[in-house]
Design an enzyme around this catalytic site. Structure first.
Site, PDB file in Angstrom:
ATOM      1  CB  CYS A  47     -26.582   9.454 -68.014  1.00 42.60           C
ATOM      2  SG  CYS A  47     -27.096   8.105 -67.572  1.00 42.60           S
TER       3      CYS A  47
ATOM      4  CB  CYS B  51     -30.343   7.253 -70.519  1.00 44.29           C
ATOM      5  SG  CYS B  51     -30.453   6.442 -68.609  1.00 44.29           S
TER       6      CYS B  51
ATOM      7  CB  CYS C 290     -31.956  10.086 -67.028  1.00 49.88           C
ATOM      8  SG  CYS C 290     -30.124   9.673 -66.937  1.00 49.88           S
TER       9      CYS C 290
ATOM     10  CG  ASP D 286     -22.494   4.393 -35.191  1.00 47.32           C
ATOM     11  OD1 ASP D 286     -21.648   3.632 -35.999  1.00 47.32           O
ATOM     12  OD2 ASP D 286     -23.556   4.716 -35.746  1.00 47.32           O
TER      13      ASP D 286
ATOM     14  CG  ASP E 248     -20.017   2.961 -41.131  1.00 47.40           C
ATOM     15  OD1 ASP E 248     -19.752   2.641 -40.284  1.00 47.40           O
ATOM     16  OD2 ASP E 248     -21.338   2.070 -41.889  1.00 47.40           O
TER      17      ASP E 248
END
Ligand code: GUN
Ligand code: ZN
Length: 654
Positions: free
Chosen positions: A275, A278, A273, A123, A88
């Site tokens: 994952c 978790c 969750c 931008d 960016d």
């Protein structure tokens, strides 16, 4: 550099080709802050499976040490990451801290010189609610800078960001003007405040407006979107790339991301969750960790949650069920639901991108489903393309089990003993001629009973519309023996209705366009049915096999002999994909058509349609099936436009 490989409506699975490998989209690019690494780039790739990441060139350039290393060894070495790197430009920093400190020319050249794969022009960040005047000013300045950046980019792919605040007309205008420039990726910018304030209706308006202006063949990046809540919705609208530092920022603040929203660790009992984090921890054990370790665990959970959701989104695209996913996800929060409602209101914009047939059933959940492109398209086509057999009487049935032709076979036989009749069924899609009972999506629709009021209203409205156009002398709703008695009294003379012939003709008109049946079936017609299922399989006319019917969606594949008939009867560009002279010999040999060779195509073509592939002199080269619509074929520079089934130069037409 961007290729579409699978799609569901405006949602797509693509491949972004870069000098540092391919990126499968939709993809999240995690933000790496070189000053504060929460998860190492090596782990982002190896452990979490990210194929690309994004970092900020402004931060690197400001730090003497980082700048020198980046210029000497390149951005990939600096980060220790050898997949695609996007940077960016520091727009956001300039906006937040109020000072730019770098020119567009400087920052674009710097990104190029570090060897980034995709660099971003500087931008002007436009506040969503800052007024039209400011938005227009920012737009003009950004356009000027993107134009300048395109002359500086060298080999680097350039991201030209769509700004324009919450003004759809500005977003669309800016997108169209950027679309004319030498730009490879289109971020949609200025949306972080919109997402942070849960203004999803504005988000939908902004994305849809930008997509109207952007060339569909370029990847779209939703700047600053990194919450799994928005992935399905944004992907359905045609966003391909996401980026965010949220996983780390949220973790720092003790917040955990889920597809249905955010949870705070201080309130967490068990994490819903699966994952690795978790699975090992509940809320209490996470809270018990030392601060630094806890933050890393939460960041890891957040990354898993994003990756899991993107996997679900991509698989839903493959299944043709992305809309259903959005329908479910959007009900997690009223503001998100507002966004979905806005999308439904504007869904007409998506219709040209919706496939004519899908591998999944059409789930009609509530009145919002009536806005789905498949539902609207069915109604439009049945009224504009379909022509009923000429009969004195029309008997309407209520919704029954599918296929309707079998469910109502006895009733039809009884009616035909006393009246010359045609039949239709009142379905949630509207009136369905009984012979279209196997045609997608009629047979594949699953609705929730009872119909809600708005659905009833729409269906009644369509029945009324139908009754104004009826050419039958008498139309009645089926009510068993009473109907039979009445018809016996009023008509008394039986008739015949051959559902198989009617099906063959109606399917041709619905699929290829009004009049197709007359063109295709203009001789001795033989219908071959399956011995096992009784379903229509092949259509033979004057001894030539012209059409085969697919069992799973009740639609035709077009044989070369059938294609020749349509080609001879209908003038270009109807049903055509026109390819240039380089591609013509390949198509003729049966090779598929790639987008970069398409010169033009019929605007009515939808993804999944059977088409005639022709050269610029309108010689028939092949018959195939599209993956793209016309606008996409003309925009994509890579990837398949139509899968050719048979070329005119190949012998046997199977
Ligand atoms: N990051 C988040 N939003 C934006 C934006 O509008 N422009 C740029 N360049 N980066 C962003
Ligand atoms: Zn988790």
């Amino acid at each position: 550099m961007f290729e579409l490989v699978d799609r569901d409506c405006t949602g797509r699975i693509g491949i972004l080709h870069t000098p540092h490998g391919k990126v499968r989209t939709p993809a999240l690019l995690p933000v790496v802050n070189p000053h504060k690494v929460t998860i190492s780039p090596e782990d982002l790739h190896g452990k979490f499976g990210f194929q690309a990441l994004i970092t900020n060139s402004y931060i690197i350039r400001k730090d003497d040490h980082l700048r020198e290393r980046a210029l000497a060894g390149g951005i990939h070495d600096l980060l220790g990451f050898h997949g695609m790197v996007m940077t960016d430009s520091g727009t956001f920093q300039a906006h937040v801290y109020g000072k730019e400190g770098v020119t567009n020319e400087e920052i674009v050249s710097f990104q190029r010189d570090m060897g980034v794969d995709v660099g971003t022009a500087l931008d002007v960040f436009t506040e969503p609610w800052g007024g039209l005047e400011k938005a227009r000013e920012g737009m003009e300045e950004t356009l000027r800078r993107v134009e300048e950046a395109s002359t500086l980019r060298g080999e680097m792919a350039l991201a030209g960001t769509v700004q324009g605040g919450v003004f759809p007309s500005l977003r669309e205008e800016m997108a169209a003007r950027l679309g004319e420039m030498d730009v490879q990726v289109h971020p949609i910018g200025g949306v972080v405040p919109i997402m942070e304030s849960y203004a999803y209706r504005d988000l939908v308006r902004v994305i849809l407006a930008a997509k109207r202006g952007l060339p569909p063949g370029r990847p779209v990046h939703l700047f600053g979107a990194g919450h799994p809540m928005v992935f399905a919705l944004a992907t359905l609208m045609g966003c391909d790339l996401f980026d965010s530092s949220s996983y780390a920022k949220y973790a720092h603040a003790g917040r955990m991301m889920y597809p249905d929203g955010t949870r705070h660790l201080k309130d967490l009992g068990e994490s819903p969750c699966g994952c690795p984090v978790c699975r090992e921890h509940d809320g209490a054990s996470l809270r018990a960790l030392p601060e630094g370790e806890r933050e890393v665990k939460l960041a890891e959970h957040n990354l898993w949650a994003c990756q899991d959701e993107l996997r679900i989104v991509r698989e839903s695209i493959r299944e043709g069920a992305l809309w259903d996913l959005v329908d479910r996800r959007s009900r997690a929060h009223p503001r998100l639901f507002e966004g979905y409602k806005e999308l439904c209101l504007q869904a007409g914009q998506l219709e040209p991108y919706e496939s004519t047939s899908k591998p999944s059933p059409l789930f009609y959940t509530d009145h919002l489903s009536m806005r789905r492109p498949l539902v609207m398209r069915y109604a439009r086509r049945v009224f504009s393309r379909y022509r009923p057999p000429e009969k004195r009487v029309l008997v309407g049935f209520e919704e029954g089990s599918r296929p309707y032709g079998r469910h109502y076979a006895d009733a039809m036989a009884k009616v035909l003993k006393v009246a010359d009749s045609h039949f239709n069924v009142q379905t949630v899609l509207g009136p369905v001629p009984i012979e279209l009972d196997e045609f997608y999506p009629v047979a594949q629709t699953v609705e929730a009973a009872p119909w809600d009021d708005q659905t009833v209203k729409r269906v009644n409205h369509m029945m009324e519309h139908l009754s104004h156009n009826l050419r039958n002398s008498l139309a009645v709703m089926w009510d068993g023996d009473e109907t039979l008695d009445m018809l016996r009294m009023m008509e008394g003379r039986g008739g015949s209705f051959d559902i198989m012939t009617a099906r063959a003709r109606a399917t041709a008109d619905m699929q290829f366009g009004g009049g197709a049946a007359d063109v295709l079936m203009d001789g001795d017609m033989e219908l071959v049915t399956s011995k096992k299922t009784g379903k229509l399989r092949n259509v033979i006319v004057n001894g030539e096999h012209i059409l085969s019917m697919r069992a799973h969606d009740g639609m035709y594949t077009l044989k070369l002999a059938g294609a020749q008939k349509l080609h001879a009867a209908w003038a270009s560009p109807r049903l055509r994909v026109i390819v240039d002279e380089d591609a013509a010999p390949y198509a003729r040999e049966g090779k598929s058509v790639f987008a970069q060779f398409v010169v033009d195509a019929d605007e009515e073509i939808r993804p999944g349609d059977e088409v005639l592939v022709v050269d610029q002199a309108d010689q028939l080269l092949a018959v195939g099936r599209t993956l793209l619509n016309r606008r996409e074929m003309l925009s994509f520079q890579k990837g398949m436009a139509a899968k050719v089934r048979k070329g005119t130069a190949s012998e046997d037409d199977r």
